[in-house]
Design a protein around this motif. Structure first.
Motif, short mmCIF file in Angstrom:
data_model
loop_
_atom_site.label_atom_id
_atom_site.label_comp_id
_atom_site.label_asym_id
_atom_site.label_seq_id
_atom_site.Cartn_x
_atom_site.Cartn_y
_atom_site.Cartn_z
N SER A 201 -68.41 -50.91 -17.15
CA SER A 201 -68.14 -49.55 -17.61
C SER A 201 -69.37 -48.69 -17.36
N PHE A 202 -69.12 -47.40 -17.24
CA PHE A 202 -70.21 -46.42 -17.14
C PHE A 202 -70.24 -45.66 -18.46
N SER A 203 -71.26 -45.94 -19.26
CA SER A 203 -71.37 -45.30 -20.57
C SER A 203 -72.61 -44.42 -20.58
N ALA A 204 -72.41 -43.11 -20.66
CA ALA A 204 -73.52 -42.17 -20.61
C ALA A 204 -74.42 -42.28 -21.83
N SER A 205 -73.96 -42.94 -22.88
CA SER A 205 -74.77 -43.08 -24.10
C SER A 205 -75.89 -44.11 -23.94
N GLN A 206 -75.89 -44.85 -22.83
CA GLN A 206 -76.93 -45.86 -22.60
C GLN A 206 -78.22 -45.22 -22.10
N PHE A 207 -78.75 -44.30 -22.87
CA PHE A 207 -79.93 -43.55 -22.45
C PHE A 207 -81.09 -44.47 -22.07
N GLU A 208 -81.32 -45.47 -22.89
CA GLU A 208 -82.47 -46.35 -22.64
C GLU A 208 -82.27 -47.16 -21.36
N PHE A 209 -81.02 -47.54 -21.07
CA PHE A 209 -80.76 -48.27 -19.83
C PHE A 209 -81.04 -47.39 -18.62
N PHE A 210 -80.57 -46.15 -18.63
CA PHE A 210 -80.79 -45.27 -17.48
C PHE A 210 -82.28 -45.01 -17.28
N ALA A 211 -83.03 -44.87 -18.37
CA ALA A 211 -84.48 -44.69 -18.25
C ALA A 211 -85.13 -45.94 -17.67
N ALA A 212 -84.71 -47.11 -18.14
CA ALA A 212 -85.28 -48.36 -17.64
C ALA A 212 -84.93 -48.58 -16.17
N GLN A 213 -83.69 -48.25 -15.80
CA GLN A 213 -83.30 -48.43 -14.41
C GLN A 213 -84.06 -47.48 -13.49
N PRO A 310 -88.90 -58.56 -8.38
CA PRO A 310 -88.23 -58.82 -9.65
C PRO A 310 -88.75 -58.00 -10.82
N ALA A 311 -89.70 -57.10 -10.59
CA ALA A 311 -90.32 -56.37 -11.69
C ALA A 311 -89.29 -55.50 -12.42
N VAL A 312 -89.34 -55.57 -13.73
CA VAL A 312 -88.44 -54.79 -14.59
C VAL A 312 -89.22 -54.32 -15.82
N PRO A 313 -88.70 -53.33 -16.54
CA PRO A 313 -89.23 -53.00 -17.87
C PRO A 313 -88.42 -53.73 -18.94
N PHE A 314 -88.85 -53.62 -20.17
CA PHE A 314 -88.03 -54.07 -21.29
C PHE A 314 -86.97 -53.02 -21.60
N GLN A 315 -85.86 -53.47 -22.19
CA GLN A 315 -84.85 -52.57 -22.72
C GLN A 315 -84.55 -52.96 -24.15
N GLY A 316 -84.86 -52.07 -25.09
CA GLY A 316 -84.55 -52.32 -26.47
C GLY A 316 -85.62 -53.14 -27.19
N GLY A 317 -85.29 -53.52 -28.39
CA GLY A 317 -86.23 -54.24 -29.23
C GLY A 317 -86.83 -53.33 -30.29
N SER A 318 -87.49 -53.93 -31.27
CA SER A 318 -88.02 -53.14 -32.38
C SER A 318 -89.33 -53.70 -32.88
N THR A 319 -89.99 -52.89 -33.69
CA THR A 319 -91.33 -53.19 -34.17
C THR A 319 -91.41 -52.96 -35.66
N TYR A 320 -92.40 -53.59 -36.29
CA TYR A 320 -92.67 -53.37 -37.70
C TYR A 320 -93.88 -52.44 -37.84
#
Length: 446
Positions: A201-213, A310-320
């Motif tokens: 699917s193409f979901s425009a709400s995946q902002f972080e994915f489009f930035a990472a890509q 093969p270089a990629v960024p991270f997508q998602g995750g969280s911090t304390y």
């Protein structure tokens, strides 16, 4: 996400190094946020208020983690408060800071960190967690840092991967794509055989994915140096990714719809959407909506923009994070370091179905069973660990990432429905972000 390599927090604004050392952005001239703040170590029992959306109070695994820490640290009580996602938590924290009634530990996604540092509401815990640095790889610590100062301890990370229906890829005669060009070819092959079936699917709400890509393609949506911020949402590398998805949408090779709706879930279950390019957390999400399809899925590294790279960024995750006004900041930082970075704490996070950022938890994954969605893929965690090693592309999030997401997602969804140029959305978002930075008092390189 990583944060700007040469920026720091001052007076609630990024004050850029060297060239701007005499300028406090926004007209204020206070000291760096987080330096020397927080309380001294408490003499008596301490209760730490913990805002989180991963550790659910009703979850026995979460309670077992809290019980373990309290057992090892007599006199410390951890009180969980379940809050919403990053946007909701950030706004609540800002309000709590203004009211001088903050928690002691807060979980947010990495992309929210710069804006919270800018606002001066979180503590610089570099010295507090110094002993934990060796327990987390540097590309993961970078997610928690601004200008080489540490403001958070990693909970979980999102190594980018490709999750797909192995049985249906075989049925339609397509190989697992190793490049985005092969991905487009596979999309065409699948849809030609059954017009009701799509590769994704193409979901425009995946902002972080489009930035990472876009970052994978060579773009930097935000970057900063001594002269100010640069915004690259409409640079050529980023627009290349816009063109890629425009082509797939225009040819009806992806299904234009949001993720995780009842309709989307039904298509996942029925085998009408066959893959999800996201991160190592995707199998857990897919299992939650389509458990009956377990055993039919597999995972592979993310398709590449340049074959062999093969270089990629991270997508998602969280911090304390530890709020600046926490009354028990040192104890909070100690707990955060134990939970996110110690071998014991990060291994316990596996019980919450998270991909831990700490090396101890990462090592434990290699001995873990595969995700329930793909029980026969015994190399899943070894593959994910290699992806982490290949995660060498830094993702810089600007202080107005929320403005960018608001300008981007709805407009991109409308463009996909209307057949209007995606490039216009990227260009308009760029202009909105630049204008907002300038209006907020940030130096901007145009």
């Amino acid at each position: 996400m990583t944060t700007p390599p040469r920026t720091r927090s001052a007076a609630g604004r990024f004050r850029l190094a060297r060239a701007l050392t005499a300028i406090a952005v926004g007209g204020a001239t206070t000291v760096l946020a987080g330096c020397g703040a927080g309380s001294d170590e408490a003499d008596g029992p301490v209760t730490l208020e913990f805002w989180t959306y991963s550790l659910k109070g009703a979850d026995p695994a979460a309670q077992a983690i809290i019980d373990r820490y309290e057992e090892e640290h007599p006199g410390v009580t951890i009180r969980l408060s379940e809050v919403g996602g990053t946007a909701e938590t950030s706004s609540k924290l800002l309000a709590a800071d203004r009211a001088d009634d903050v928690p002691d530990i807060v979980q947010v996604e990495y992309r929210a960190l710069p804006s919270l540092v800018v606002s001066g509401v979180v503590r610089d815990i570099t010295d507090d967690v110094a002993d934990a640095r060796e327990n987390v790889d540097e590309n993961v610590w970078a997610l928690n840092s601004v200008d080489d100062r540490v403001y958070g301890v990693p909970q979980d990370i999102g190594p980018m991967m490709f999750t797909y229906r192995a049985d249906l890829f075989e049925r339609y005669g397509v190989e697992v794509p190793t490049t985005w060009e092969e991905y487009a070819a596979a999309a065409e092959t699948i849809h030609a055989q059954d017009p009701d079936v799509y590769i994704a699917s193409f979901s425009a709400s995946q902002f972080e994915f489009f930035a990472a890509q876009a970052a994978q393609a060579g773009s930097r949506w935000w970057s900063a140096d001594d002269e100010g911020w640069t915004v690259g949402i409409a640079d050529e590398a980023s627009l290349r990714t816009a063109d890629f998805w425009q082509d797939l949408v225009d040819r009806d090779l992806v299904s234009v719809e949001p993720l995780l709706t009842p309709e989307w879930n039904a298509k996942i279950n029925d085998g009408r959407i066959l893959s999800w390019a996201a991160a190592a957390w995707a199998p857990s999400v897919l299992y939650s909506v389509a458990p009956d399809t377990a055993g039919q899925w597999a995972a592979a590294p993310l398709p590449q923009w340049t074959a062999g790279d093969p270089a990629v960024p991270f997508q998602g995750g969280s911090t304390y994070l530890v709020p600046e006004k926490s009354e028990h900041a040192e104890e909070a930082a100690e707990f955060a370091a134990w939970l996110g970075a110690s071998d014991e704490g990060s291994e316990l996070l596996l019980d919450l179905d998270l991909y831990p950022g700490g090396n101890g938890g990462r090592a434990a994954t290699l001995e873990s069973d595969p995700p329930r969605l793909m029980p026969e893929q015994t190399d899943f965690y070894a593959m994910a660990d290699q992806v982490i090693q290949d995660t060498t592309i830094p993702m810089t999030w600007g202080p107005n990432v929320n403005v960018a997401q608001g300008a981007f997602s709805d407009a991109l969804n409308q463009a996909a429905l209307d057949g209007t140029p995606f490039r216009d959305v990227y260009t308009a978002t760029q202009e909105t972000v630049v204008e907002d930075l300038a209006n907020s008092g940030y130096p901007v390189r145009r």
